[in-house]
Design an enzyme around this catalytic site. Structure first.
Site, PDB file in Angstrom:
ATOM      1  N   ASP A 135       1.168  -1.232   0.005  1.00 30.16           N
ATOM      2  CA  ASP A 135       0.137  -0.098  -0.294  1.00 30.16           C
ATOM      3  C   ASP A 135       0.546   0.975  -0.047  1.00 30.16           C
ATOM      4  OD1 ASP A 135      -2.509   1.797   0.149  1.00 30.16           O
ATOM      5  OD2 ASP A 135      -2.392   1.233   1.730  1.00 30.16           O
ATOM      6  N   HIS A 207      -9.638  -1.503  -7.555  1.00 30.60           N
ATOM      7  CA  HIS A 207      -9.536  -0.549  -6.877  1.00 30.60           C
ATOM      8  C   HIS A 207      -8.490   0.935  -7.687  1.00 30.60           C
ATOM      9  CE1 HIS A 207      -8.696   1.979  -3.363  1.00 30.60           C
ATOM     10  NE2 HIS A 207      -7.912   1.818  -3.352  1.00 30.60           N
TER      11      HIS A 207
HETATM   12  C1  HEM Z   1      -9.526  -1.142   2.543  1.00 26.97           C
HETATM   13  C2  HEM Z   1      -9.041  -0.472   1.996  1.00 26.97           C
HETATM   14  C3  HEM Z   1      -7.885   0.169   1.338  1.00 26.97           C
HETATM   15  C4  HEM Z   1      -7.430  -0.409   0.769  1.00 26.97           C
HETATM   16  C5  HEM Z   1      -6.975  -2.056   1.696  1.00 26.97           C
HETATM   17  C6  HEM Z   1      -6.579  -0.175  -0.370  1.00 26.97           C
HETATM   18  C7  HEM Z   1      -5.136  -0.515  -0.306  1.00 26.97           C
HETATM   19  C8  HEM Z   1      -4.662   0.021  -2.097  1.00 26.97           C
HETATM   20  C9  HEM Z   1      -3.506  -1.109  -2.809  1.00 26.97           C
HETATM   21  C10 HEM Z   1      -3.435  -1.996  -2.362  1.00 26.97           C
HETATM   22  C11 HEM Z   1      -3.242   0.087  -3.255  1.00 26.97           C
HETATM   23  C12 HEM Z   1      -2.620  -0.202  -4.436  1.00 26.97           C
HETATM   24  C13 HEM Z   1      -0.749   0.352  -4.571  1.00 26.97           C
HETATM   25  C14 HEM Z   1      -0.828   1.688  -4.288  1.00 26.97           C
HETATM   26  O1  HEM Z   1      -0.700   2.041  -5.017  1.00 26.97           O
HETATM   27  O2  HEM Z   1      -0.321   2.099  -2.938  1.00 26.97           O
HETATM   28  C15 HEM Z   1      -4.100   1.154  -3.300  1.00 26.97           C
HETATM   29  C16 HEM Z   1      -3.840   2.690  -4.724  1.00 26.97           C
HETATM   30  C17 HEM Z   1      -4.892   3.785  -4.026  1.00 26.97           C
HETATM   31  N1  HEM Z   1      -5.447   4.187  -3.012  1.00 26.97           N
HETATM   32 FE1  HEM Z   1      -6.230   2.372  -1.464  1.00 26.97          FE
HETATM   33  N2  HEM Z   1      -7.076   0.894  -0.425  1.00 26.97           N
HETATM   34  C18 HEM Z   1      -8.241   0.982   0.530  1.00 26.97           C
HETATM   35  C19 HEM Z   1      -8.884   2.563  -0.043  1.00 26.97           C
HETATM   36  C20 HEM Z   1      -8.735   3.659  -0.672  1.00 26.97           C
HETATM   37  C21 HEM Z   1      -9.569   4.889  -0.420  1.00 26.97           C
HETATM   38  C22 HEM Z   1     -10.913   4.542   0.715  1.00 26.97           C
HETATM   39  C23 HEM Z   1      -9.600   5.813  -1.685  1.00 26.97           C
HETATM   40  C24 HEM Z   1      -9.601   7.021  -1.801  1.00 26.97           C
HETATM   41  C25 HEM Z   1     -10.532   7.822  -1.078  1.00 26.97           C
HETATM   42  C26 HEM Z   1      -7.713   4.947  -1.606  1.00 26.97           C
HETATM   43  C27 HEM Z   1      -7.493   5.379  -2.645  1.00 26.97           C
HETATM   44  C28 HEM Z   1      -6.253   5.490  -3.633  1.00 26.97           C
HETATM   45  C29 HEM Z   1      -5.408   5.629  -4.407  1.00 26.97           C
HETATM   46  C30 HEM Z   1      -5.135   7.207  -5.083  1.00 26.97           C
HETATM   47  C31 HEM Z   1      -4.451   4.795  -5.019  1.00 26.97           C
HETATM   48  C32 HEM Z   1      -3.409   4.886  -5.594  1.00 26.97           C
HETATM   49  C33 HEM Z   1      -3.817   5.041  -7.484  1.00 26.97           C
HETATM   50  C34 HEM Z   1      -3.105   5.243  -8.157  1.00 26.97           C
HETATM   51  O3  HEM Z   1      -2.045   3.867  -8.581  1.00 26.97           O
HETATM   52  O4  HEM Z   1      -2.931   6.579  -8.245  1.00 26.97           O
HETATM   53  N3  HEM Z   1      -7.640   3.637  -1.741  1.00 26.97           N
HETATM   54  N4  HEM Z   1      -4.442   1.258  -2.422  1.00 26.97           N
END
Ligand code: HEM
Length: 292
Positions: A135, A207
């Site tokens: 993450d 996601h």
């Molecule tokens: C259970 C909740 C969540 C989990 C387990 C989760 C997990 C992840 C993972 C594994 C990634 C891919 C690796 C990375 O780029 O960090 C990611 C990307 C991302 N997540 Fe989440 N996330 C969660 C909730 C959220 C929420 C609520 C938001 C927005 C309000 C969010 C916004 C983003 C963004 C902006 C990216 C990067 C996208 C890009 O590549 O530009 N995430 N998340």
């Protein structure tokens, strides 16, 4: 920006969200700020709701600061609001210092603030969430962090950030029943080395597809500092994000709920459920110091 926002790698943290229960909480707010400046070995970020910041510095309230309102989406999904007044994020490598910090905040706020959230978090493996995916990979790097996370010069609150917090509970049993291939399609990155899926391999409802957004050509980048948590009863991710404009977070949430352009929701929502949600303003270090 407060110093603790950028320092990465501390293994333990706590998120505390406090709701004021007095009509004139200003003395407690100021004392909380003072205390957080005096604690050593623990990085601390303090942020205020619109109501709280209006009480202490009404002429310098960022234009777009608002309370988080409950959101609803497709398939009966919802994101509840649990708006409080103060958010404290403390991180350190010492569990003992974290304990002392939490106790000091509890005793300081007793009688004037209700503790709505007291959630410890930890770094899991090499910064993975509990689903096993790294993450933070897509976070902006170096000076781009400031562009994504800080209110621009010339605006009220400049140098500070809009902050969004959202606690998510995982259903890990359900997630782990999926094959690694399907898990990767749900997240939009490979599991072992966090490489973004490309072209046809990237599903529209992954996601990453749901959160890597451009509006009128502008990338909706934010700076995420979430931590996993786990205890006997529940486990998940306490999502924490800093943004130069709350619209960036709003569109990502609506996109995850499937509310943009009649799309389907983020597949992640089949396995994780948000149980809290709040907006705050984290003033710059200079603005905080002016209060003291
Ligand atoms: C259970 C909740 C969540 C989990 C387990 C989760 C997990 C992840 C993972 C594994 C990634 C891919 C690796 C990375 O780029 O960090 C990611 C990307 C991302 N997540 Fe989440 N996330 C969660 C909730 C959220 C929420 C609520 C938001 C927005 C309000 C969010 C916004 C983003 C963004 C902006 C990216 C990067 C996208 C890009 O590549 O530009 N995430 N998340």
């Amino acid at each position: 920006m407060q110093k603790g926002t950028l320092k990465e790698g501390n293994k333990h943290c706590v998120f505390i969200e406090l709701k004021s229960i007095t009509s004139n909480p200003i003395a407690t707010f100021t004392q909380l700020v003072k205390n957080t400046q005096e604690i050593h070995n623990v990085e601390i970020v303090i942020a205020f709701s619109k109501a709280a910041w209006n009480t202490i510095n009404p002429d310098w309230t960022p234009e777009k600061l608002k309370d988080f309102e409950t959101l609803t989406g497709k398939k009966g999904y919802s994101m509840p609001s649990t708006q409080a007044d103060i958010m404290l994020w403390a991180h350190t490598n010492s569990k003992s210092d974290l304990f002392d910090f939490t106790e000091s905040i509890k005793s300081l706020s007793e009688g004037t603030m209700e503790v709505l959230m007291n959630q410890e978090g930890f770094i899991y493996k090499d910064s993975r969430d509990l689903t096993g995916f790294v993450d933070g990979t897509g976070n902006p790097k170096e000076e781009k962090i400031i562009d994504a996370a800080c209110i621009p010069q010339g605006e009220k609150g400049s140098g500070g950030s809009y902050v969004f917090t959202q606690k998510w509970n995982h259903n890990l049993k359900k997630f782990n029943q999926e094959s690694i291939h399907t898990q990767e399609k749900i997240i939009g990155r490979t599991k072992v080395d966090s490489i973004e899926l490309e072209g046809d391999a990237m599903p529209k409802d992954s996601h990453v597809s749901k959160t890597d957004l451009k509006i009128s050509g502008e990338a909706m980048k934010i700076y995420r500092r979430s931590y996993p948590f786990a205890n006997q009863h529940e486990n998940g991710l306490y999502f924490l994000a800093f943004a130069c404009d709350p619209i960036r977070i709003d569109v990502q949430l609506e996109s995850m709920l499937g509310n943009l352009e009649n799309e389907t929701p983020d597949r992640l929502m089949e396995f994780s459920t948000p149980v809290s949600g709040a907006y705050y303003f984290a003033p710059s270090f200079e603005d905080l110091n002016k209060l003291l």
